[in-house]
Design a protein around this motif. Structure first.
Motif, PDB file in Angstrom:
ATOM      1  N   PHE A 156       0.337   7.671   5.741  1.00 17.28           N
ATOM      2  CA  PHE A 156      -0.625   7.819   4.650  1.00 17.28           C
ATOM      3  C   PHE A 156      -0.078   7.335   3.307  1.00 17.28           C
ATOM      4  CE2 PHE A 156      -1.673  11.167   7.782  1.00 17.28           C
ATOM      5  CZ  PHE A 156      -2.929  10.699   8.130  1.00 17.28           C
ATOM      6  N   ARG A 157       1.190   7.566   3.068  1.00 20.77           N
ATOM      7  CA  ARG A 157       1.772   7.123   1.788  1.00 20.77           C
ATOM      8  C   ARG A 157       1.758   5.599   1.702  1.00 20.77           C
ATOM      9  NH1 ARG A 157       7.736   7.418  -0.221  1.00 20.77           N
ATOM     10  NH2 ARG A 157       7.481   7.534  -2.487  1.00 20.77           N
ATOM     11  N   CYS A 162      -1.035   0.499  -0.324  1.00 25.90           N
ATOM     12  CA  CYS A 162      -1.818  -0.716  -0.064  1.00 25.90           C
ATOM     13  C   CYS A 162      -3.153  -0.676  -0.811  1.00 25.90           C
ATOM     14  CB  CYS A 162      -2.078  -0.869   1.443  1.00 25.90           C
ATOM     15  SG  CYS A 162      -0.616  -1.310   2.401  1.00 25.90           S
ATOM     16  N   ILE A 163      -3.808   0.477  -0.807  1.00 25.09           N
ATOM     17  CA  ILE A 163      -5.102   0.584  -1.487  1.00 25.09           C
ATOM     18  C   ILE A 163      -4.921   0.439  -2.994  1.00 25.09           C
ATOM     19  CG2 ILE A 163      -7.136   2.013  -1.871  1.00 25.09           C
ATOM     20  CD1 ILE A 163      -6.516   3.432   0.782  1.00 25.09           C
ATOM     21  N   GLU A 164      -3.894   1.101  -3.533  1.00 27.50           N
ATOM     22  CA  GLU A 164      -3.656   1.004  -4.976  1.00 27.50           C
ATOM     23  C   GLU A 164      -3.302  -0.417  -5.383  1.00 27.50           C
ATOM     24  OE1 GLU A 164      -2.205   5.568  -6.028  1.00 27.50           O
ATOM     25  OE2 GLU A 164      -0.687   4.020  -5.649  1.00 27.50           O
ATOM     26  N   ALA A 165      -2.580  -1.135  -4.516  1.00 23.60           N
ATOM     27  CA  ALA A 165      -2.274  -2.543  -4.793  1.00 23.60           C
ATOM     28  C   ALA A 165      -3.556  -3.370  -4.778  1.00 23.60           C
ATOM     29  CB  ALA A 165      -1.285  -3.073  -3.754  1.00 23.60           C
ATOM     30  N   PRO A 276       5.147   3.873  -6.995  1.00 24.33           N
ATOM     31  CA  PRO A 276       5.076   4.362  -5.614  1.00 24.33           C
ATOM     32  C   PRO A 276       4.309   5.684  -5.557  1.00 24.33           C
ATOM     33  CG  PRO A 276       7.329   3.767  -6.209  1.00 24.33           C
ATOM     34  CD  PRO A 276       6.537   3.770  -7.472  1.00 24.33           C
ATOM     35  N   PRO A 277       3.478   5.888  -4.538  1.00 26.57           N
ATOM     36  CA  PRO A 277       2.750   7.155  -4.416  1.00 26.57           C
ATOM     37  C   PRO A 277       3.723   8.310  -4.204  1.00 26.57           C
ATOM     38  CG  PRO A 277       1.885   5.488  -2.914  1.00 26.57           C
ATOM     39  CD  PRO A 277       3.174   4.965  -3.448  1.00 26.57           C
ATOM     40  N   PRO A 278       3.389   9.506  -4.671  1.00 20.67           N
ATOM     41  CA  PRO A 278       4.274  10.659  -4.448  1.00 20.67           C
ATOM     42  C   PRO A 278       4.320  11.032  -2.974  1.00 20.67           C
ATOM     43  CG  PRO A 278       2.172  11.368  -5.366  1.00 20.67           C
ATOM     44  CD  PRO A 278       2.172   9.878  -5.406  1.00 20.67           C
ATOM     45  N   LYS A 279       5.406  11.671  -2.582  1.00 18.05           N
ATOM     46  CA  LYS A 279       5.501  12.153  -1.204  1.00 18.05           C
ATOM     47  C   LYS A 279       4.509  13.299  -0.999  1.00 18.05           C
ATOM     48  CE  LYS A 279      10.303  10.800  -0.394  1.00 18.05           C
ATOM     49  NZ  LYS A 279      11.652  11.241   0.026  1.00 18.05           N
ATOM     50  N   MET A 280       4.083  13.505   0.232  1.00 17.29           N
ATOM     51  CA  MET A 280       3.039  14.492   0.487  1.00 17.29           C
ATOM     52  C   MET A 280       3.236  15.141   1.854  1.00 17.29           C
ATOM     53  SD  MET A 280      -0.032  11.795   1.299  1.00 17.29           S
ATOM     54  CE  MET A 280       0.509  10.716  -0.015  1.00 17.29           C
TER      55      MET A 280
END
Length: 528
Positions: A156-157, A162-165, A276-280
């Motif tokens: 998911f991260r 990819c979506i944010e890019a 970079p997305p935060p860890k989740m």
């Protein structure tokens, strides 16, 4: 050869390309001098064989292209290549990587395909000199498709990255303007293209949050089911309080591990300002689940603004089913039965209207999917309402409320419960009827059920048999009729399984049907 390829005269293109490849591979000096033409020829041959669904031959030429590119950077071979060809070589090899991604997708090697797709997107960002050299619309579409793969792979991260890019690149694409040249890569062809790409991004966001919620639901559902088992298997001689604390601690440790997800990340190095997305990790409480639910719902509703039912039937139904599933998963985390009912009622209102508008002859499979889900939701609603009624009646027994009021309230509740069960039977009957009497078949005889759908067909009939038994009868005659219909359902399940079994995932239900069909006749006979 290229002209023949573009006009789909492949049989005339392949011998010419073979001749080009043979000539230009005669020596190292020739290979390096004409490396660009050679690499393009290998790529074209790979595309031709892929279009003929001969992936083995396609891979052979792509492997040669990869070897040629590697050879260019071996020793001092780069000196043999004209300087103005080096940049174009890098772009052509990027095409090779993209064709590899398509090849492995066709072969069913999804992970390899995703890896090559990521390399392609990475290189395109690295090599672009200005915006026009990068086909931004194509890049956004490929990034969104890659995110969809990562969602299914539970990465998911990486999917979020990819979506944010894609969102960042999309921001630099200009809206359609009649005075501008729409053929270039940084202007939308028309307003519809811009709306579609925006909707696709929203749809992928919705799918991501919905999948996070689904996996959270599955983990917590299994955890709740095994909680009592942990306590039972504890040492009987252990002090009860100590046992409870130890068991709970062990469960929390196990749960914490299960809620962890793959947080590895391969970033797009050449995108400025993209963090970079935060860890989740997965949700374990109602509040955490609700955050995912709200995000999924908002994104899916945005996607539906473009993917309307009139024109995008399949996409509209799929997105609506995603919304329905998020209500289902959130209802699991909700403890209040009345609130659970409200959440499931949203699902019914959403899907029922869509099912009503679809033609069975044109969209039989979609109608079946909706009917099956509606049947399951209505059964859940009826069961929840029955639990609420039983709890209320138990409280009234202990109070001094008027008997007349109790009877009137109960009659309304019983009618509502029976309506839910009856409607569930209606939709499940429609579901199995499409299998038994397909809309586009001339014969009026019952058709054989496709083996691919044996599980769903059996379970639909089994659930209908249960529902007939759940109906609350107003008198003994109705009770007998309901039980007789329930018996017929169990007998049908037994007969179908006996003729087509064993049916995977249906073994337990078969044993239950076998036992109940022998017990019900005596129960029916006892009702005079």
């Amino acid at each position: 050869a290229i002209n023949f390829t573009d006009t789909e005269e492949r049989s005339r293109a392949t011998p010419l390309l073979s001749e080009v490849i043979t000539f230009f591979t005669s020596s190292l000096k020739t290979r390096m001098r004409y490396v660009l033409i050679l690499l393009k020829s290998l790529n074209y041959m790979a595309l031709i064989w892929s279009s003929l669904q001969n992936e083995k031959n396609s891979k052979k030429y792509l492997d040669q292209a990869e070897q040629l590119y590697t050879e260019c950077y071996a020793q001092n071979n780069l000196q043999l290549i004209a300087k103005h060809d080096v940049a174009r070589l890098e772009w052509e090899y990027t095409h090779t990587l993209f064709y590899f991604a398509q090849l492995y997708k066709n072969l069913g090697h999804e992970e390899k395909s995703a890896a090559y797709c990521h390399k392609t997107l990475q290189r395109q960002l690295k090599l672009k000199i200005d915006d026009e050299q990068l086909n931004q619309k194509e890049w956004v579409t490929n990034a969104v498709n890659l995110a969809a793969f990562y969602i299914n792979a539970a990465k998911f991260r990486q999917a979020i990255h990819c979506i944010e890019a894609a969102v960042q690149i999309k921001a630099s694409i200009a809206s359609y303007n009649e005075e501008e040249d729409a053929a270039v890569n940084n202007i939308y062809d028309d307003e519809e293209e811009e709306q579609r790409i925006t909707a696709d991004i929203a749809k992928t966001w919705g799918a991501l949050y919905a999948e996070l919620l689904r996996r959270s639901f599955e983990i917590m559902q299994n955890q709740n089911g095994s909680a009592d088992m942990t306590k039972k298997t504890a040492d009987a001689d252990t002090d009860e309080k100590t046992m409870d604390i130890a068991a709970q601690t062990e469960q929390l440790i196990v749960l914490d591990e299960k809620l962890k997800i793959d947080n590895t990340l391969q970033v797009f190095e050449h995108m400025q300002g993209l963090k970079p997305p935060p860890k989740m990790q997965l949700a374990s409480s109602y509040d955490e689940a609700k955050e995912l639910f709200v995000a999924a719902l908002n994104q899916c509703m945005d996607a539906l603004q473009f993917y309307v039912l009139d024109g995008f039937v399949t996409d509209h139904v799929n997105i609506s089913q995603t919304i329905s599933s998020t209500y289902k998963y959130l209802a699991f985390f909700e403890h209040d039965a009345s609130t659970k009912c409200k959440l499931h009622k949203r699902r019914i209102n959403l899907l029922k209207e869509i099912e009503r508008q679809l033609s069975v002859s044109a969209y039989a499979e979609l109608v079946q999917e909706l009917c099956y889900e509606l049947g399951a939701v209505l059964e859940t609603m009826g069961t929840l309402k029955k639990e609420i009624m039983d709890a209320q009646m138990a409280q009234l027994v202990q109070s001094d409320a008027a008997v007349a009021t109790d009877a009137e309230t109960q009659a309304k509740q019983v009618k509502k419960i029976n309506d839910f069960y009856s409607n569930a039977i209606h939709y499940l009957s429609k579901y199995v009827n499409i299998f038994e009497f397909p809309p586009n078949v001339q014969s009026k005889e019952m058709q054989p059920i496709p083996e691919l759908y044996h599980v769903e067909y059996f379970q639909a009939h089994f659930l209908m048999a249960i529902l007939y038994g759940k109906l609350i009868a107003g008198n003994k005659q109705n009770k007998r009729e309901n039980l007789q219909k329930s018996l017929s359902g169990y007998e049908h399940c037994f007969k179908f399984y006996s003729q087509h079994g064993p049916i995977e995932q249906c073994n337990v239900q078969f044993e239950m049907a076998k036992e109940i069909k022998d017990l019900l006749p005596r129960q029916i006979a006892s009702i005079k």
